[in-house]
Scaffold this motif. Structure first.
Motif, PDB file in Angstrom:
ATOM      1  N   LEU A  63       0.831  -1.195   0.000  1.00 14.86           N
ATOM      2  CA  LEU A  63       0.000   0.000   0.000  1.00 14.86           C
ATOM      3  C   LEU A  63       0.869   1.250   0.000  1.00 14.86           C
ATOM      4  CD1 LEU A  63      -2.778  -0.974   2.581  1.00 14.86           C
ATOM      5  CD2 LEU A  63      -2.655  -1.425   0.127  1.00 14.86           C
ATOM      6  N   PRO A  64       0.340   2.363  -0.517  1.00  7.87           N
ATOM      7  CA  PRO A  64       1.107   3.619  -0.509  1.00  7.87           C
ATOM      8  C   PRO A  64       1.440   4.053   0.915  1.00  7.87           C
ATOM      9  CG  PRO A  64      -0.847   3.796  -1.911  1.00  7.87           C
ATOM     10  CD  PRO A  64      -0.975   2.512  -1.155  1.00  7.87           C
ATOM     11  N   SER A  65       2.565   4.686   1.072  1.00 14.21           N
ATOM     12  CA  SER A  65       2.974   5.181   2.387  1.00 14.21           C
ATOM     13  C   SER A  65       1.967   6.236   2.861  1.00 14.21           C
ATOM     14  CB  SER A  65       4.369   5.799   2.299  1.00 14.21           C
ATOM     15  OG  SER A  65       4.737   6.365   3.537  1.00 14.21           O
ATOM     16  N   GLY A  66       1.559   6.111   4.104  1.00 15.48           N
ATOM     17  CA  GLY A  66       0.621   7.078   4.662  1.00 15.48           C
ATOM     18  C   GLY A  66      -0.831   6.676   4.545  1.00 15.48           C
ATOM     19  N   ALA A  67      -1.120   5.564   3.888  1.00 16.87           N
ATOM     20  CA  ALA A  67      -2.508   5.095   3.797  1.00 16.87           C
ATOM     21  C   ALA A  67      -3.005   4.713   5.189  1.00 16.87           C
ATOM     22  CB  ALA A  67      -2.599   3.911   2.856  1.00 16.87           C
ATOM     23  N   THR A  68      -4.172   5.209   5.557  1.00 13.10           N
ATOM     24  CA  THR A  68      -4.709   5.014   6.908  1.00 13.10           C
ATOM     25  C   THR A  68      -5.898   4.061   6.870  1.00 13.10           C
ATOM     26  OG1 THR A  68      -4.068   7.275   7.485  1.00 13.10           O
ATOM     27  CG2 THR A  68      -5.663   6.171   8.932  1.00 13.10           C
ATOM     28  N   GLU A  69      -5.814   3.015   7.676  1.00 12.94           N
ATOM     29  CA  GLU A  69      -6.934   2.080   7.724  1.00 12.94           C
ATOM     30  C   GLU A  69      -8.098   2.702   8.503  1.00 12.94           C
ATOM     31  OE1 GLU A  69      -7.131  -2.618   8.215  1.00 12.94           O
ATOM     32  OE2 GLU A  69      -6.951  -1.631  10.172  1.00 12.94           O
ATOM     33  N   VAL A  70      -9.247   2.776   7.844  1.00 16.25           N
ATOM     34  CA  VAL A  70     -10.451   3.323   8.459  1.00 16.25           C
ATOM     35  C   VAL A  70     -11.366   2.209   8.933  1.00 16.25           C
ATOM     36  CG1 VAL A  70     -12.465   4.824   8.056  1.00 16.25           C
ATOM     37  CG2 VAL A  70     -10.272   5.353   6.989  1.00 16.25           C
ATOM     38  N   PHE A  71     -11.321   1.079   8.226  1.00 17.38           N
ATOM     39  CA  PHE A  71     -12.129  -0.078   8.627  1.00 17.38           C
ATOM     40  C   PHE A  71     -11.362  -1.345   8.283  1.00 17.38           C
ATOM     41  CE2 PHE A  71     -15.038  -3.538   7.498  1.00 17.38           C
ATOM     42  CZ  PHE A  71     -15.767  -3.655   8.680  1.00 17.38           C
ATOM     43  N   GLY A  72     -11.332  -2.285   9.211  1.00 15.02           N
ATOM     44  CA  GLY A  72     -10.710  -3.577   8.971  1.00 15.02           C
ATOM     45  C   GLY A  72     -11.632  -4.682   9.423  1.00 15.02           C
ATOM     46  N   GLY A  73     -12.080  -5.492   8.495  1.00 19.92           N
ATOM     47  CA  GLY A  73     -12.996  -6.570   8.828  1.00 19.92           C
ATOM     48  C   GLY A  73     -12.531  -7.885   8.229  1.00 19.92           C
ATOM     49  N   GLN A  74     -13.341  -8.918   8.413  1.00 18.79           N
ATOM     50  CA  GLN A  74     -12.972 -10.237   7.897  1.00 18.79           C
ATOM     51  C   GLN A  74     -12.904 -10.251   6.377  1.00 18.79           C
ATOM     52  OE1 GLN A  74     -15.746 -13.315   8.976  1.00 18.79           O
ATOM     53  NE2 GLN A  74     -14.587 -14.944   7.956  1.00 18.79           N
ATOM     54  N   TRP A  75     -13.798  -9.485   5.736  1.00 15.43           N
ATOM     55  CA  TRP A  75     -13.905  -9.566   4.283  1.00 15.43           C
ATOM     56  C   TRP A  75     -13.441  -8.304   3.561  1.00 15.43           C
ATOM     57  CZ3 TRP A  75     -14.510 -14.403   3.211  1.00 15.43           C
ATOM     58  CH2 TRP A  75     -15.261 -15.223   4.058  1.00 15.43           C
ATOM     59  N   LEU A  76     -13.424  -7.173   4.262  1.00 13.85           N
ATOM     60  CA  LEU A  76     -13.062  -5.906   3.622  1.00 13.85           C
ATOM     61  C   LEU A  76     -12.164  -5.087   4.535  1.00 13.85           C
ATOM     62  CD1 LEU A  76     -16.551  -4.728   2.256  1.00 13.85           C
ATOM     63  CD2 LEU A  76     -14.736  -5.865   0.958  1.00 13.85           C
TER      64      LEU A  76
END
Length: 583
Positions: free
Chosen positions: A513-526
């Motif tokens: 992933l590009p540097s600085g990309a921020t995870e907003v949601f992390g789930g089992q499928w998405l």
């Protein structure tokens, strides 16, 4: 009960008006029951709540109305205006209900329409025609590949022919009925083309000024943005070979096409199409249909019967063209240099024009053969055998393709991601990984399906639209997707993308992933990431807004005019006089 004896065996005149009373409705009730039985036999396992997701068929709980659905996207308008119509429909009903209604309507009205169209007084003959048309390889293969819009168009063709024949005879309001019966067919470019030519040939050359202009205006929502779309000139010629018709058994491609099969994707072909007896049965049915078309000409008149038969032959020719070297070269040239031809690949779908003369001719030939027999038992045996023949040769259309299709539910992750995107007011479209248009999610039983993100998410979604067909890459048509491939993930904000969505549980590599990309949601499928940097709005690679507006408004005005014509008293707004005797 169904009459086993034709009334009479050969009629050289149109059906007389039905007598008043309950008995006049009896043949229609039988045909309706058969049509309903066909729809139930195919869809019964799918009628529970949930979505049928297979190849190109993707419905969602509530589809957003986005620019792509109106022909204003960067990809070619292949699902215009169907995406917009579904978006409106799912604002009223749940998406899975809309999907089941569309599929049931396609199966039901295909059988009923072909049975209504055949010129006979025999209920049994009508059932033969309905089953030959509605229980066919074309229906099975298009269902399994998810082309629900094509199935709706296919179901409309007999009704369009009925309205066209009435318009040819000069019946009041038949012109309005002809246009209105085309509405379910014009959801996509191929369906609109199928409907337009059936309307024109059934109505006849005297009505061509009206039908030609009406079909042009009615289909404007897809052909205007398609013709003026920048991607049109960049269409890949490789698609002609990749989507050419294929043989399903020892009978070669042409015999498969004669039997309404031959779709390019071997994975959606029913196993029964490999039956070694099938080519012989197809040739027998075609031979019978040729005889039956002579009966059709006596009952309809030579001109409309000949026009329908020639249209069927034209459909076979178009379907077979990419399978021969000269034809393939011509189609490749047209795809590259002819504006809009990229919308018309997948040549096998044009055999839908052949399905009508095949079904009508076969049914009338069976009626003639039954009428030549002296015993009632013999006539009944011929008619019942003809009814059962389509089902016997294609049993694996039943019960959702013997389990090939299933109704599933979307994981909760899709709802959460949609809610996050809807609540965020910052600009930026969504790019999806892994690369590719198709997915094989574990939650959908690893069935191949189109990525649902563009029809789930409330923001415009960009996918890498390179296709792999038989291991061969077919370049995509979306200019922005091509620019993203060249720029890489770090260049996404400069191309109007502010979000990165990663879909889990489906094959395909995910790059760093590009540097600085921020995870907003992390789930089992998405997993959803917000990308750093300023998002630059992307405006290139779209058709002119004026073209979209003109196409949509023109089509809507035509529909309103036809509804008014239909609602006015007989004798008002009748631009065409009745045909005089001998015309």
């Amino acid at each position: 009960m169904m009459s086993a004896e034709p009334e009479p065996a050969v009629q050289d005149r149109p059906d007389p008006p039905a007598p008043a009373g309950f008995r006049a409705w009896r043949p229609t009730a039988v045909l309706v029951a058969v049509a309903a039985a066909v729809a139930l036999a195919v869809l019964a396992p799918l009628l529970r709540r949930g979505f049928v997701l297979t190849y190109d068929m993707v419905f969602t709980p509530r589809q957003p109305l986005l620019a792509d659905g109106l022909g204003q996207g960067t990809a070619l308008p292949r699902a215009v205006p169907s995406d917009a119509i579904v978006a409106v429909a799912t604002a009223v009903l749940p998406g899975d209900i809309v999907q089941k209604l569309a599929l049931a309507a396609a199966l039901f009205f295909a059988v009923l329409g072909a049975g209504r169209l055949v010129p006979t007084g025999s209920t049994a003959t009508r059932v033969v025609a309905g089953l030959a048309y509605g229980w066919s390889a074309y229906v099975a293969e298009r269902l399994f590949i998810g082309h629900w819009q094509i199935l709706l168009a296919y179901a409309c063709l007999p009704w369009i022919a009925l309205a066209g024949l009435a318009f040819r005879r000069g019946e009041p309001k038949a012109g309005a009925r002809l246009v209105l019966t085309c509405l379910p067919a014009v959801l996509t470019a191929p369906g609109g083309m199928l409907a337009a030519l059936v309307a024109m040939v059934s109505a006849g050359r005297r009505r061509l000024p009206f039908t030609g202009v009406a079909m042009l205006v009615l289909n404007a929502p897809w052909w205007l943005p398609g013709l003026l779309h920048p991607a049109t000139a960049a269409a890949a010629p490789e698609g002609v070979d990749a989507f050419a018709a294929r043989g399903e058994n020892w009978g070669t491609q042409f015999v498969s096409l004669l039997g309404l099969g031959g779709i390019w994707n071997a994975e959606v072909v029913p196993d029964s199409r490999a039956n070694p007896l099938l080519p012989l049965v197809i040739l027998i049915m075609v031979g019978a249909a040729v005889h039956g078309l002579r009966v059709l000409a006596r009952r309809w008149g030579a001109a409309p019967a000949r026009a329908l038969a020639l249209l069927g032959a034209f459909g076979l020719l178009l379907a077979a063209l990419p399978t021969v070297p000269v034809g393939a070269a011509l189609m490749r040239w047209l795809t590259v240099h002819g504006p809009g031809f990229a919308l018309l690949r997948d040549s096998q779908r044009w055999v839908a024009w052949w399905a009508l003369p095949l079904a009508l001719g076969f049914a009338l030939a069976v009626e003639s053969a039954a009428g030549a027999l002296r015993t009632r038992a013999g006539r009944a045996a011929v008619l019942v055998t003809a009814m059962l023949l389509p089902v016997a040769m294609l049993p694996d259309l039943a019960w959702a393709g013997f389990g090939r299709l299933a109704a599933v539910s979307y994981p909760r992750d899709w709802t959460r991601v949609s809610e996050i995107l809807a609540a965020d007011e910052r600009p930026g479209d969504v790019f999806v990984l892994p690369a590719g248009l198709f997915r094989q999610f574990e939650w959908n039983g690893r069935r191949t399906q189109l990525d649902p993100a563009p029809r789930v998410l409330p923001e415009t979604t960009v996918l890498d639209d390179t296709l792999l067909v038989g291991g061969r890459p077919v370049p995509g048509e979306d200019r922005r997707a091509a620019e993203i491939r060249r720029a890489g993930l770090s260049g996404l904000p400069g191309l109007g993308v502010g979000w990165l969505l990663i879909e889990h549980g489906t094959p395909g590599p995910v790059p760093a992933l590009p540097s600085g990309a921020t995870e907003v949601f992390g789930g089992q499928w998405l997993s959803l990431y917000r990308l750093p940097g300023e998002v630059v709005p992307y405006e290139r690679g779209r058709p002119p807004v004026a073209a979209v507006v003109i196409g949509d408004v023109g089509s809507l005005l035509l529909i309103i005019a036809m509804l008014l014509w239909w609602g006015l008293p007989t004798g008002r707004f009748t631009p065409f006089r009745r045909n005089q005797p001998g015309e």
